[in-house]
Design a protein around this motif. Sequence first.
Motif, PDB file in Angstrom:
ATOM      1  N   SER A 191      10.650  21.793  22.269  1.00  0.00           N
ATOM      2  CA  SER A 191      10.355  20.359  22.243  1.00  0.00           C
ATOM      3  C   SER A 191      11.600  19.536  22.527  1.00  0.00           C
ATOM      4  N   ALA A 192      12.761  20.013  22.086  1.00  0.00           N
ATOM      5  CA  ALA A 192      14.018  19.298  22.351  1.00  0.00           C
ATOM      6  C   ALA A 192      14.263  19.194  23.858  1.00  0.00           C
ATOM      7  N   ASP A 193      13.995  20.281  24.589  1.00  0.00           N
ATOM      8  CA  ASP A 193      14.166  20.269  26.043  1.00  0.00           C
ATOM      9  C   ASP A 193      13.116  19.378  26.713  1.00  0.00           C
ATOM     10  N   LEU A 194      11.932  19.330  26.108  1.00  0.00           N
ATOM     11  CA  LEU A 194      10.864  18.469  26.627  1.00  0.00           C
ATOM     12  C   LEU A 194      11.281  17.003  26.520  1.00  0.00           C
ATOM     13  N   ILE A 195      11.883  16.632  25.388  1.00  0.00           N
ATOM     14  CA  ILE A 195      12.364  15.260  25.201  1.00  0.00           C
ATOM     15  C   ILE A 195      13.423  14.931  26.243  1.00  0.00           C
ATOM     16  N   ARG A 196      14.354  15.856  26.447  1.00  0.00           N
ATOM     17  CA  ARG A 196      15.431  15.599  27.416  1.00  0.00           C
ATOM     18  C   ARG A 196      14.865  15.380  28.813  1.00  0.00           C
ATOM     19  N   LEU A 197      13.919  16.225  29.233  1.00  0.00           N
ATOM     20  CA  LEU A 197      13.348  16.091  30.559  1.00  0.00           C
ATOM     21  C   LEU A 197      12.637  14.735  30.701  1.00  0.00           C
ATOM     22  N   ALA A 198      11.918  14.332  29.649  1.00  0.00           N
ATOM     23  CA  ALA A 198      11.208  13.055  29.688  1.00  0.00           C
ATOM     24  C   ALA A 198      12.175  11.892  29.852  1.00  0.00           C
ATOM     25  N   VAL A 199      13.280  11.928  29.118  1.00  0.00           N
ATOM     26  CA  VAL A 199      14.270  10.851  29.214  1.00  0.00           C
ATOM     27  C   VAL A 199      14.959  10.873  30.570  1.00  0.00           C
ATOM     28  N   GLU A 200      15.253  12.067  31.089  1.00  0.00           N
ATOM     29  CA  GLU A 200      15.848  12.173  32.422  1.00  0.00           C
ATOM     30  C   GLU A 200      14.930  11.568  33.474  1.00  0.00           C
ATOM     31  N   ALA A 201      13.611  11.654  33.244  1.00  0.00           N
ATOM     32  CA  ALA A 201      12.638  11.093  34.183  1.00  0.00           C
ATOM     33  C   ALA A 201      12.457   9.587  34.003  1.00  0.00           C
ATOM     34  N   GLY A 202      13.121   9.029  32.986  1.00  0.00           N
ATOM     35  CA  GLY A 202      13.061   7.577  32.775  1.00  0.00           C
ATOM     36  C   GLY A 202      11.964   7.112  31.849  1.00  0.00           C
ATOM     37  N   LEU A 203      11.323   8.052  31.127  1.00  0.00           N
ATOM     38  CA  LEU A 203      10.259   7.643  30.204  1.00  0.00           C
ATOM     39  C   LEU A 203      10.842   7.042  28.928  1.00  0.00           C
TER      40      LEU A 203
END
Length: 203
Positions: A191-203
């Motif tokens: 889930s930590a990596d999921l959060i990072r990917l979401a933020v990298e995508a600008g969410l």
Amino acid sequence: MLASIDEERLVETVGFSPIATVLSNPRKSDNPLEVANEAFCELTGYSESEILGRNCRFLSGIATEPWLTERIREGVRNRKSVLVDILNYKKDGSPFRNAVLVTPLFDSNGELSWFLGSQVELGTESTAVFSGRRERAIIAVNGLPPRQRQVLELIAKGLLNKQIAWELKISEKTVKMHRALLMERLGVPTSADLIRLAVEAGL
């Protein structure tokens, strides 16, 4: 001592992450680090005992950009996710470009519980690497079905499954299903990596 089973799971997922990840405690003075995974120790050269209890700014050095440090502080003050490409320093003094994510995590009562921080060493071509990561994240997120994107947006805000269920008027079981599908579809292990990917995508 951990206050809840959700926190135990969070600490466990941080430990499993292949990305350098830490958890800091905003309920204590100076927001000290209380969890640091092996990847973080390997990246920075510091042992866990040298990391815990300190604020993450110990990675700053003489050439660290103060305006980017302030952007991180502003995100913490406002309880908002922030992602910057900043110059940091390892224990041996060597500088490295660091893609730093800091995002708030809230408990089941909506209270700020942790800040999750993750770091990715960008190498010498930092701008291209940073842009490439963002571009890949945006493409991956744009390919999601609408409901999964909604769930991901709320995950990126640090909400728990129960809170996401309430926001979207769906069952907690459905949220868990979407979270598992997102991790599989986006190819992230925690889930930590999921959060990072979401933020990298600008969410």
